[in-house]
Scaffold this motif. Structure first.
Motif, PDB file in Angstrom:
ATOM      1  N   THR A 290       0.839  -1.201   0.000  1.00  0.00           N
ATOM      2  CA  THR A 290       0.000   0.000   0.000  1.00  0.00           C
ATOM      3  C   THR A 290       0.873   1.250   0.000  1.00  0.00           C
ATOM      4  O   THR A 290       0.621   2.206  -0.753  1.00  0.00           O
ATOM      5  CB  THR A 290      -0.922   0.008   1.235  1.00  0.00           C
TER       6      THR A 290
ATOM      7  N   TYR B 224      -5.391   9.592  -9.077  1.00  0.00           N
ATOM      8  CA  TYR B 224      -6.382   8.974  -8.188  1.00  0.00           C
ATOM      9  C   TYR B 224      -6.838   7.606  -8.695  1.00  0.00           C
ATOM     10  O   TYR B 224      -6.849   6.628  -7.936  1.00  0.00           O
ATOM     11  CB  TYR B 224      -7.570   9.911  -8.028  1.00  0.00           C
ATOM     12  N   TYR B 225      -7.193   7.508  -9.977  1.00  0.00           N
ATOM     13  CA  TYR B 225      -7.683   6.231 -10.507  1.00  0.00           C
ATOM     14  C   TYR B 225      -6.592   5.159 -10.540  1.00  0.00           C
ATOM     15  O   TYR B 225      -6.853   4.001 -10.162  1.00  0.00           O
ATOM     16  CB  TYR B 225      -8.287   6.434 -11.901  1.00  0.00           C
TER      17      TYR B 225
ATOM     18  N   GLN C 114      -6.298   3.808  -7.013  1.00  0.00           N
ATOM     19  CA  GLN C 114      -7.377   2.880  -6.665  1.00  0.00           C
ATOM     20  C   GLN C 114      -7.124   1.491  -7.254  1.00  0.00           C
ATOM     21  O   GLN C 114      -7.344   0.465  -6.588  1.00  0.00           O
ATOM     22  CB  GLN C 114      -8.714   3.420  -7.160  1.00  0.00           C
ATOM     23  N   SER C 115      -6.643   1.463  -8.484  1.00  0.00           N
ATOM     24  CA  SER C 115      -6.380   0.172  -9.137  1.00  0.00           C
ATOM     25  C   SER C 115      -5.260  -0.585  -8.428  1.00  0.00           C
ATOM     26  O   SER C 115      -5.361  -1.806  -8.217  1.00  0.00           O
ATOM     27  CB  SER C 115      -5.998   0.406 -10.606  1.00  0.00           C
TER      28      SER C 115
ATOM     29  N   PHE D 186      -4.416  -0.324  -5.347  1.00  0.00           N
ATOM     30  CA  PHE D 186      -4.863  -0.746  -4.017  1.00  0.00           C
ATOM     31  C   PHE D 186      -5.616  -2.074  -4.056  1.00  0.00           C
ATOM     32  O   PHE D 186      -5.663  -2.800  -3.061  1.00  0.00           O
ATOM     33  CB  PHE D 186      -5.740   0.338  -3.378  1.00  0.00           C
ATOM     34  N   LEU D 187      -6.226  -2.400  -5.203  1.00  0.00           N
ATOM     35  CA  LEU D 187      -6.931  -3.672  -5.316  1.00  0.00           C
ATOM     36  C   LEU D 187      -5.990  -4.850  -5.148  1.00  0.00           C
ATOM     37  O   LEU D 187      -6.411  -5.949  -4.747  1.00  0.00           O
ATOM     38  CB  LEU D 187      -7.641  -3.762  -6.681  1.00  0.00           C
TER      39      LEU D 187
ATOM     40  N   PRO E 118      -8.243   0.944   2.531  1.00  0.00           N
ATOM     41  CA  PRO E 118      -7.819   1.917   1.504  1.00  0.00           C
ATOM     42  C   PRO E 118      -8.385   3.309   1.723  1.00  0.00           C
ATOM     43  O   PRO E 118      -7.762   4.306   1.347  1.00  0.00           O
ATOM     44  CB  PRO E 118      -8.347   1.301   0.202  1.00  0.00           C
ATOM     45  N   GLN E 119      -9.566   3.397   2.335  1.00  0.00           N
ATOM     46  CA  GLN E 119     -10.177   4.714   2.548  1.00  0.00           C
ATOM     47  C   GLN E 119      -9.314   5.602   3.434  1.00  0.00           C
ATOM     48  O   GLN E 119      -9.350   6.835   3.312  1.00  0.00           O
ATOM     49  CB  GLN E 119     -11.587   4.568   3.151  1.00  0.00           C
TER      50      GLN E 119
ATOM     51  N   LEU F 172      -6.905   7.191   0.999  1.00  0.00           N
ATOM     52  CA  LEU F 172      -7.494   7.943  -0.120  1.00  0.00           C
ATOM     53  C   LEU F 172      -8.279   9.176   0.300  1.00  0.00           C
ATOM     54  O   LEU F 172      -8.485  10.089  -0.499  1.00  0.00           O
ATOM     55  CB  LEU F 172      -8.416   7.023  -0.921  1.00  0.00           C
ATOM     56  N   LYS F 173      -8.710   9.215   1.546  1.00  0.00           N
ATOM     57  CA  LYS F 173      -9.647  10.260   1.966  1.00  0.00           C
ATOM     58  C   LYS F 173      -9.093  11.667   1.762  1.00  0.00           C
ATOM     59  O   LYS F 173      -9.758  12.534   1.180  1.00  0.00           O
ATOM     60  CB  LYS F 173     -10.039  10.040   3.434  1.00  0.00           C
TER      61      LYS F 173
ATOM     62  N   GLU G 216      -8.465  12.590  -2.030  1.00  0.00           N
ATOM     63  CA  GLU G 216      -9.721  12.914  -2.712  1.00  0.00           C
ATOM     64  C   GLU G 216     -10.206  14.312  -2.313  1.00  0.00           C
ATOM     65  O   GLU G 216     -10.603  15.112  -3.171  1.00  0.00           O
ATOM     66  CB  GLU G 216     -10.777  11.868  -2.357  1.00  0.00           C
TER      67      GLU G 216
END
Length: 419
Positions: free
Chosen positions: A349, A371-372, A375-376, A378-379, A390-391, A394-395, A398
């Motif tokens: 992470t 950002y995108y 997210q990818s 983090f999967l 993950p939030q 990312l919080k 964002e």
């Protein structure tokens, strides 16, 4: 007829001179303010030059000087304004060039006010820093200025200091001595990433009381599993110690304070204290300069402001289970990838965040190119304890990106309304 013409001409000249006199008089004297309808206007206060030489007042917010600036005095000795820069210091030696540049990049991407970078580096790294920073687009280079300094230690044995813990890490102890014209700054390790504007942590300076002169986060949130509470052989701050990877410093107060210590009954200045302190505890410290800072603030706890863990979020906050409540509620503000986690696969992470910011093209869209992809990535980290939240990571990113675009829309609409 000729007489009347001469008289008329003389009267005309006299009238012109009188008119010029009245106009000159009205320009020289300021117009009087009209009286208020309900009460007579108070007399205007006349300013006189100050003759007193009493020392300037200190405001409780970060120790800034509250009096008028003296001729030749640096701007940053006053209360910070929107036109003044926020000072950021970092020390880079060995193979830390890339890490440092990615850290500086994260600072520039999200911050609002102008930044002043103070980069302390080995001589061999100076041309590399200059080359890389010049390659950045002008839309970003105009947001900061920088100075590169050699590694220097004003007291004690330079080779001892340089080898203390990690290469050159002890340089941070000497920032108040070297940067004499800087009032306040934020020091960070090279393995730090900003996930929100530096402006936000800079505001913490205003929360300092009259004795506080530095701010750090706790080394751990749970004393039972903290390193200092289990293994330290020297005094340390509080119940878990503090981590110096992110350190907000009021240098003016540090320079002007007499510090209590375990060596002599009276106080010592910061510079006087450093080398004797190291000599006394060098056989008992493990984490070098961070341990020395813990010892200093153990004897001077009133001087330290402790900010919450989301301002210095490390693998320890999630690798054994989430234990930073501030990050769970507000998101990570500053990521600290110690333990080398940006360069191995133990904490993917943290590595994902580092790589996405490293690979982000400056002029690209933040949502699409930062950002995108994040997210990818983090999967692929959900098999780790840090990757399951993950939030938390990312919080703030964002939230910061939304503000960036809102500001751009406001500027764009404002520009259109002017035409």
């Amino acid at each position: 007829m000729r007489l009347s013409c001469k008289v008329a001409a003389a009267l005309l000249c006299l009238g012109s001179l009188l008119l010029l006199y009245l106009l000159a008089g009205s320009a020289a004297a300021p117009p009087r303010p009209p009286p208020a309808p309900s009460a007579p206007a108070p007399p205007l206060a006349r300013r006189h030059p100050r003759l007193s030489r009493s020392p300037p007042r200190r405001s409780p917010a970060g120790g800034k000087l509250a009096s008028a600036r003296k001729p030749g005095e640096q701007k940053h000795s006053k209360e910070p304004s929107s036109l003044q820069c926020m000072h950021l210091a970092v020390v880079a030696c060995g193979d830390r060039l890339e890490e440092t540049l990615i850290m500086l990049k994260s600072a520039v991407l999200f911050s609002n006010r102008r930044l002043c970078f103070h980069i302390f580096a080995e001589d061999s790294l100076k041309p590399e820093f200059e080359k890389k920073l010049k390659e950045w687009p002008s839309s970003y280079t105009k947001k900061f200025e920088y100075n590169i300094y050699p590694i220097t230690f004003s007291v004690g044995n330079a080779q001892e200091w340089k080898k203390l813990f990690k290469p050159c890490a002890a340089q941070r102890l000497f920032l108040p001595v070297i940067l004499k014209d800087v009032d306040s700054l934020l020091y960070v390790d090279t393995d730090v990433l900003f996930l929100r504007p530096i402006d936000d942590i800079w505001h913490i300076l205003k929360e300092f009381n009259s004795t506080q002169l530095a701010a750090m986060a706790p080394e751990h949130e749970i004393p039972k599993i903290g390193w200092y509470s289990r293994f330290a052989r020297h005094p340390y701050y509080g119940t878990t110690g503090v981590n110096s990877g992110v350190m907000l410093m009021n240098l003016t107060r540090i320079r002007n304070t007499q510090f209590k210590n375990s060596m002599i009954p009276s106080g010592l200045t910061w510079e006087e204290m450093l080398y004797p302190l190291y000599q006394k505890y060098k056989n008992y410290i493990t984490w070098g300069d961070q341990d020395l800072l813990n010892i200093i603030f153990y004897f001077n706890p009133e001087c330290l402001y402790v900010f919450p863990c989301q301002w210095n979020y490390r693998p320890d906050h999630c690798m054994y289970g989430s234990n930073c409540k501030g990050a769970e509620e507000e998101g990570v503000s500053i990521l600290h990838g110690n333990r080398g986690v940006y360069h191995d696969d133990k904490q993917p992470t943290f590595k994902a965040l580092y790589e996405v910011i490293r690979d982000f093209p400056f002029e690209d869209n933040l949502f699409q190119s930062l950002y995108y992809p994040l997210q990818s990535k983090f999967l692929d980290t959900v098999h780790t304890l840090c990757g399951r939240i993950p939030q938390v990571f990312l919080k703030q990113i964002e939230k910061t990106m939304k503000k960036v675009y809102e500001n751009r829309v406001i500027v764009y609409l404002g520009a259109n309304h002017r035409y």
